[in-house]
Scaffold this active site. Sequence first.
Site, PDB file in Angstrom:
ATOM      1  N   LYS A 282      40.090  37.724  31.144  1.00  0.00           N
ATOM      2  CA  LYS A 282      40.765  38.582  32.116  1.00  0.00           C
ATOM      3  C   LYS A 282      42.265  38.327  32.079  1.00  0.00           C
ATOM      4  O   LYS A 282      42.692  37.222  31.734  1.00  0.00           O
ATOM      5  CB  LYS A 282      40.268  38.241  33.538  1.00  0.00           C
ATOM      6  CG  LYS A 282      38.880  38.735  33.872  1.00  0.00           C
ATOM      7  CD  LYS A 282      38.521  38.369  35.309  1.00  0.00           C
ATOM      8  CE  LYS A 282      37.117  38.821  35.662  1.00  0.00           C
ATOM      9  NZ  LYS A 282      36.913  40.270  35.651  1.00  0.00           N
ATOM     10  N   ARG A 356      25.758  40.987  34.997  1.00  0.00           N
ATOM     11  CA  ARG A 356      24.477  41.627  34.644  1.00  0.00           C
ATOM     12  C   ARG A 356      23.661  40.745  33.696  1.00  0.00           C
ATOM     13  O   ARG A 356      22.438  40.819  33.691  1.00  0.00           O
ATOM     14  CB  ARG A 356      24.746  43.015  34.053  1.00  0.00           C
ATOM     15  CG  ARG A 356      25.565  43.007  32.791  1.00  0.00           C
ATOM     16  CD  ARG A 356      26.223  44.340  32.512  1.00  0.00           C
ATOM     17  NE  ARG A 356      27.331  44.634  33.430  1.00  0.00           N
ATOM     18  CZ  ARG A 356      28.075  45.730  33.388  1.00  0.00           C
ATOM     19  NH1 ARG A 356      27.843  46.647  32.476  1.00  0.00           N
ATOM     20  NH2 ARG A 356      29.056  45.916  34.259  1.00  0.00           N
TER      21      ARG A 356
END
Length: 502
Positions: A282, A356
């Site tokens: 990120k 996920r």
Amino acid sequence: MSIEWRISSPDNWQADVLIWFGFEGEEAEASDLCADPPGALPWLRDCPALSDFKGKAKQISVAYGPADAKVARCILAGLGKRDKFDLNALRDAVVSAFRRCRDLKLVRVGLPLALFDSLPELGPEALKEALISGLLGLYSYDRYKTRDRNGADYEPACLLLTEEEPAAGKVPPDLAGEVEAIVEGVKLARDLTSGPGNDITPAQLLARAEELATRFDFKLQSFDLDQAAAMGMGAFVAVAKGSREPARFIVLEYAPEGCADERPIVLVGKGITFDTGGISLKPSAKMEAMKGDMAGAAAVLGTFNILGQLRPPRRVVGILPCTENMPDGKAYKPGDIVKSLAGLNIEVVNTDAEGRMILCDALAYGERYQPAAMIDIATLTGACIIALGDRVAGLLGNHDELRQTIRRIGDAVGERFWPLPLWDFYFDDIKSDCADFKNVGNRQAGTIIGAMFLKQFVAEETPWAHLDIAGPSWLEKDLMTTPKGATGFGVRTLFELVRRWK
Ligand code: BES
Ligand code: ZN
Ligand code: ZN
């Protein structure tokens, strides 16, 4: 914090302060305060503060009586316009009033029951909601503040003032116990989510789960990285193996007497204790916010904290996959293919879609319990904040009735959920050339794609809901019941869902 009943005639009530409400535009006649100020405040009618009070939303006036009065102060809290009045207006008024009590260091806070009777059409839950909101509005995360602790140690004693025992059905039977348990549960979730990544590690989340298990007699299992690998949780392990902080896959179970054999409600919470993005790193701006990427796991722990105290007759299993997501020589990489617990092979395209990955093994594990319903709660996608903003959670799943129930409960407890669709064609975006599917699509419909990925791991016959709380788990502004920072969003809805389950 404490909540106590005081049942006696009003001229015997004693408190540091009494709270009273009024509507906007009805101040001209003091008698238009909600109901008549009680006998405890014979001085209020002549007090100039009464005419200063305009009843505007969140407005507070403090009225002082003679020093020798049994109740010498009254905090007048504005409810706004009568025709706009709802539970949220009441919540804001109570939070404003409680905060003023904190500023003035007033500990014994009197709340006359008659006051709540006079509010239009909120029903018997109004008092409970008012207390919960008021107490949660005082929350601040102060664990690491050694100075400027302004008000951090304030603990009000809420005195419920009434002339006679309230009639059955008018207030919940164990009002005080309920309020205290719910507030404690939400606060636990807030504390964990606020906590820095170097404190709230997977091991720390396990320690908190252990505390709950001991205190409330829950069953607890936990698996480390090697055990998870041996069990076949390839997707969870892929994320976890890039971190030096040991991962934990935690399973908590609450099975009250007589419920041990029923199909449980399974609650799955994302427990990424820090999300750097991994090899798909990120940008550094705002990366510190990713300490809160375990808000889903925190919400499940907060829910169990309430279950342990209020003990509704319903079996509940909590599954918390907990790990950091780090870049490292051993970290999983874009292009890797990993085998999940369900046996499905996943092509990793972006290591920042790690939520996920850990949730899919948790959902597959949850299926082993043949759940009556399975709900996962996760700070899953930034896209959900773009779509719905930071006050609303995304609500997806495979079961209309479950979704409607969650929305309805959320509205009642002040947590907003809004549905997004999950049509089959969305799967096209995660088709893979080399594995069963990919872990991301293109940039479109990010929240839906995340849910579509998770759906692959839930049996068609299992009622399932996915709550994307990336927005409302953390607020940059003070919203009264939820001060700036971690909100504990989801705890109240999950608990009520269990309690009201048919
Ligand atoms: N933890 C983030 C989602 C998030 C973002 C939560 C902002 C709270 C605030 C999640 O793991 C993530 O990085 N998601 C990616 C998904 C993408 C790679 C498909 C995202 O939202 O960009
Ligand atoms: Zn991520
Ligand atoms: Zn994440």
